[in-house]
Scaffold this motif. Sequence first.
Motif, mmCIF file in Angstrom:
data_model
loop_
_atom_site.group_PDB
_atom_site.id
_atom_site.type_symbol
_atom_site.label_atom_id
_atom_site.label_comp_id
_atom_site.label_asym_id
_atom_site.label_seq_id
_atom_site.Cartn_x
_atom_site.Cartn_y
_atom_site.Cartn_z
ATOM 1 N N TRP A 146 -1.203 -18.429 1.060
ATOM 2 C CA TRP A 146 -0.455 -17.580 0.127
ATOM 3 C C TRP A 146 -0.435 -16.131 0.610
ATOM 4 O O TRP A 146 0.616 -15.469 0.584
ATOM 5 C CB TRP A 146 -1.082 -17.662 -1.261
ATOM 6 N N ILE A 147 -1.572 -15.630 1.033
ATOM 7 C CA ILE A 147 -1.654 -14.228 1.455
ATOM 8 C C ILE A 147 -0.775 -13.975 2.674
ATOM 9 O O ILE A 147 -0.036 -12.979 2.740
ATOM 10 C CB ILE A 147 -3.120 -13.854 1.735
ATOM 11 N N SER A 148 -0.841 -14.889 3.665
ATOM 12 C CA SER A 148 -0.005 -14.701 4.857
ATOM 13 C C SER A 148 1.476 -14.813 4.507
ATOM 14 O O SER A 148 2.317 -14.146 5.128
ATOM 15 C CB SER A 148 -0.388 -15.730 5.925
ATOM 16 N N SER A 149 1.810 -15.628 3.518
ATOM 17 C CA SER A 149 3.210 -15.727 3.081
ATOM 18 C C SER A 149 3.685 -14.423 2.468
ATOM 19 O O SER A 149 4.845 -14.018 2.662
ATOM 20 C CB SER A 149 3.359 -16.871 2.069
ATOM 21 N N PHE A 150 2.810 -13.741 1.743
ATOM 22 C CA PHE A 150 3.162 -12.437 1.185
ATOM 23 C C PHE A 150 3.393 -11.412 2.298
ATOM 24 O O PHE A 150 4.298 -10.571 2.209
ATOM 25 C CB PHE A 150 2.066 -11.941 0.241
ATOM 26 N N VAL A 151 2.553 -11.469 3.339
ATOM 27 C CA VAL A 151 2.765 -10.570 4.487
ATOM 28 C C VAL A 151 4.125 -10.856 5.119
ATOM 29 O O VAL A 151 4.864 -9.927 5.484
ATOM 30 C CB VAL A 151 1.632 -10.733 5.518
ATOM 31 N N LEU A 152 4.457 -12.132 5.258
ATOM 32 C CA LEU A 152 5.760 -12.506 5.811
ATOM 33 C C LEU A 152 6.888 -11.986 4.927
ATOM 34 O O LEU A 152 7.919 -11.512 5.428
ATOM 35 C CB LEU A 152 5.848 -14.027 5.948
ATOM 36 N N SER A 201 1.904 -5.228 -1.580
ATOM 37 C CA SER A 201 0.811 -4.555 -0.882
ATOM 38 C C SER A 201 -0.362 -4.301 -1.803
ATOM 39 O O SER A 201 -1.527 -4.471 -1.417
ATOM 40 C CB SER A 201 1.304 -3.230 -0.283
ATOM 41 N N LEU A 202 -0.070 -3.898 -3.037
ATOM 42 C CA LEU A 202 -1.148 -3.675 -4.000
ATOM 43 C C LEU A 202 -1.899 -4.973 -4.280
ATOM 44 O O LEU A 202 -3.137 -4.982 -4.342
ATOM 45 C CB LEU A 202 -0.587 -3.100 -5.306
ATOM 46 N N VAL A 203 -1.168 -6.068 -4.434
ATOM 47 C CA VAL A 203 -1.808 -7.365 -4.678
ATOM 48 C C VAL A 203 -2.739 -7.732 -3.522
ATOM 49 O O VAL A 203 -3.891 -8.140 -3.726
ATOM 50 C CB VAL A 203 -0.745 -8.460 -4.890
ATOM 51 N N LEU A 204 -2.257 -7.577 -2.285
ATOM 52 C CA LEU A 204 -3.056 -7.944 -1.121
ATOM 53 C C LEU A 204 -4.248 -7.012 -0.949
ATOM 54 O O LEU A 204 -5.358 -7.464 -0.601
ATOM 55 C CB LEU A 204 -2.191 -7.940 0.136
ATOM 56 N N LEU A 205 -4.056 -5.720 -1.168
ATOM 57 C CA LEU A 205 -5.175 -4.775 -1.049
ATOM 58 C C LEU A 205 -6.241 -5.056 -2.098
ATOM 59 O O LEU A 205 -7.444 -5.003 -1.808
ATOM 60 C CB LEU A 205 -4.665 -3.337 -1.170
ATOM 61 N N CYS A 206 -5.829 -5.352 -3.308
ATOM 62 C CA CYS A 206 -6.795 -5.679 -4.364
ATOM 63 C C CYS A 206 -7.520 -6.979 -4.040
ATOM 64 O O CYS A 206 -8.735 -7.084 -4.259
ATOM 65 C CB CYS A 206 -6.096 -5.798 -5.710
ATOM 66 N N ALA A 207 -6.796 -7.960 -3.536
ATOM 67 C CA ALA A 207 -7.444 -9.218 -3.145
ATOM 68 C C ALA A 207 -8.489 -8.965 -2.070
ATOM 69 O O ALA A 207 -9.605 -9.504 -2.130
ATOM 70 C CB ALA A 207 -6.394 -10.213 -2.647
ATOM 71 N N ALA A 208 -8.139 -8.126 -1.085
ATOM 72 C CA ALA A 208 -9.099 -7.786 -0.032
ATOM 73 C C ALA A 208 -10.313 -7.065 -0.621
ATOM 74 O O ALA A 208 -11.457 -7.350 -0.247
ATOM 75 C CB ALA A 208 -8.428 -6.921 1.029
ATOM 76 N N GLY A 209 -10.077 -6.142 -1.549
ATOM 77 C CA GLY A 209 -11.177 -5.415 -2.169
ATOM 78 C C GLY A 209 -12.088 -6.331 -2.966
ATOM 79 O O GLY A 209 -13.320 -6.224 -2.885
ATOM 80 N N LEU A 210 -11.496 -7.247 -3.743
ATOM 81 C CA LEU A 210 -12.298 -8.176 -4.547
ATOM 82 C C LEU A 210 -13.118 -9.103 -3.664
ATOM 83 O O LEU A 210 -14.318 -9.332 -3.918
ATOM 84 C CB LEU A 210 -11.376 -8.999 -5.450
ATOM 85 N N LEU A 211 -12.506 -9.640 -2.620
ATOM 86 C CA LEU A 211 -13.224 -10.567 -1.742
ATOM 87 C C LEU A 211 -14.316 -9.855 -0.944
ATOM 88 O O LEU A 211 -15.389 -10.421 -0.714
ATOM 89 C CB LEU A 211 -12.239 -11.252 -0.802
ATOM 90 N N THR A 212 -14.046 -8.625 -0.539
ATOM 91 C CA THR A 212 -15.055 -7.864 0.197
ATOM 92 C C THR A 212 -16.249 -7.543 -0.699
ATOM 93 O O THR A 212 -17.413 -7.683 -0.282
ATOM 94 C CB THR A 212 -14.445 -6.565 0.750
#
Length: 847
Positions: free
Chosen positions: A307-313, A456-467
């Motif tokens: 899903w995340i890579s699809s959002f980047v695409l 971008s906000l969704v992906l950055l927040c996902a990265a922040g939560l997982l980190t």
Amino acid sequence: MQAILEDIRYALRQFRKAPGFTVTAILTLALGIGATTAIFTLVHAVLLKSLPVANPSELWRVGDTENCCINGGMQDDWSLFSYDQYKTFRENNPEFLQMAAFQSGQNQVSVRRQGSDHPAESFISQAISGNAFDTFGISAYAGRLLQPSDDQKGAAPVAVMSFRTWQQKFGQDPSVVGSSFIINGQPYTIVGVTPPGYYGERLTSDPASFWFPLSAEPQIDGVMAVLDRPDLQWLNIIGRVKPSVNIKQMEARMQVQLRQWLLSPASKVETRNQSLIPKQTLHLAPGGGGVQRMRDEYQDSLHLLMWISSFVLLIACANLANLMLVRAATRKLQTSVRSALGAPRTRLVRQALTESLVLAVLGGIVSLAFAYGGTKLILHLAFQKTYVPIHATPSLPVLGFAFGVSLLTGILFGVAPAWMTAHANPIEALRGANRSTGKGSSMTQKSLVVLQAAISLVLLCAAGLLTQSLRNMQHQNFGFDTTNRYILHIDPQMAGYKPEQMDAFYRQLHDMLAGIPGMKSVAFSVYSPMEGDNWGTGVYIEGQAPPPPGSDENNASWVRTSAGYFDTIGTKVIQGREFSDTDTSSTRPLAVVNKAFVKKHFKDGNAIGKHFGVDQKTPATYEIVGVTEDTQYWEPTSHIRPMFFLAGQQWVKYEDKDMETFENVSHTKMNAIELHTSGFVPGLESQVRHAIAQVNPDLTVIDFQTFAEQVQNNFNQQGMIAQLTSLFGLLALVLASIGLYGVTSYSVERRTSEIGIRMALGADRAAVLKLVLAGAFLQVVIGLAIGIPATIFGGRAMANQLYGIKPYDPLVLLITTLVLLAAAFIAAVVPARRAANTEPMRALRME
């Protein structure tokens, strides 16, 4: 067809005339497609790909759950079976053309070529039925594979070597086939080599290097042999079914066979548990994918990354759409002239879509390099130093996926410029449409920037939560200290040691290791914390009623350890004492328990002096002399289980044969060695290996690592997800910033005359700067308004991947919002400053 070829040639000529645009577009698209293709490579290998065998669709597995490695008692939904059960199913189900059995776990074996001066090395092995290779339709690369005649008692000891081991360890030496190898002290003939790419009945890290027939299991496993234990389940069963067989009818009959077997004396089911037999069941499942333990372990993570890579695409497509819109706008006059000269709109639209598709295919070709590198990176992050039979080189399905994604993206980012071309007004364009602000196309571009900001906000927040989740996992109090501590593993059984030799062996080895300069303490145990092992049994407390049949209320994990073990690993004893060298077979059998054990079994919180046993007939075998803090022995997020520890030098004499095996196995398998040093010791590993070789040159060191490295290995999957999500989030941020910069720059360029008029009428530079920045930030703010609810929803969707943090953590949302705003400011301030520095007279002359 000729017209399409002409459109393709025309598109290539146009791209050649604009190399800057072409390179930027191809790289942007290649990053998006490459990231998605890299994730799909793993998705295909782990979740979709069948075993590398003949006609995998004909294979069916007995059992549909994943289990390992040796079970006893009732399973309710059965997936592991004893050798006796396997024979029962094989002989009474003629619908199976072949039915094979595979050891669900793996063994470490010591291997040395007979007559070689090289020391023995440790390899992973697996026991399989003699017909396993025939069932899979596998042919040997060299020599022959195992046959049913090899799987008979009294047959000559033979083994099969994997192609990878033959290639890497023996340089594909053809003389290996037919040679004798000393394996766990016994000679075995290598009769063949498996074909390249074959790894067994399940995808796993570090697959087997050697395969033995089931009949050899007692020689390989020694005191842990289970071949002749019908009450212990340890085999996965996969068979090849005849065409047109009714699977449901066969499943129902096999359920009856299972229950009938459980009622037989061979099952050794206790009388009090026989009431559970009617509840026992099994299911048949498609076996083409084999035993899919890795699928169950990684499927949630891979779905999230897909899903995340699809959002980047999607962000890359939005960027490309903006670039194509700008390109279409700059060519508006040319398009209008062609339309005025009679070119049909369908031809112009087809040309625009052809350019997009050609650009997408070029991006897809370049993306394969990114996909290859990305797959290698993911494999490294997920499996670190271990080998997994997944290849980064794109396979045909992966190539097909990349091509399909390329066409899809070409259509996605090509629709907007094609629509713009279709609605071009020749008269308006020829009259000088460049003076207009082009609100229609401008609105489309700004909408794409809004979309990019939200994603971008969704992906950055996902990265922040997982980190943050990973950080929470890593900074728990695990109940031990890894500072200056090391873990290594040996297997005395591989060197020929017997149970009666173990006490003297461990004393000698302890003295040799303790003599290394800088060594503070040395200990031994069946397994150490967080190494991926677990031994469990039922316990019976003196003076307490046993649990009802089928209950797991009395289950506990356990470890046999040497004296000084808790101090060596840094676990605190909070009550009583730990084991000492005086705790031997001549003294009362003792045990140390953890807090969870006390909480579960002793309501008054006092366990010292209490007694328990592991056999219902003898519930007072062990006396509790100590209580430790709760220590994490399993996965970082697992609940702490009730646990007890037994003294390594104490032997209990049981009349029951099974309990005698319990004693022998636990003393022989104290394979984990824990070391605690006073600080950094130069060359410690070589000194340890030398000390062990002095005790016995046939002892093989299976692995050596710091305690901290062993613990860190438990975070590989979570670390991979956090790092990849952060990488994708950063990539999304950069692409969104580039998109905002491009739209703002194009807007400034189109509004040059307007800006010049404003400044001529008295507007100062600050007002122009504010005007441009306000327009850019309006897009970002709208994106944030859309992205914040989407972020909360996304956090809830990946809640099962989080630990110790809410899916809508306000701090993470605040930080990622500020990061996005900062990036937007940097992207917008450059064209804004250029607009503010516009000379009014020059701007008015531009038209």
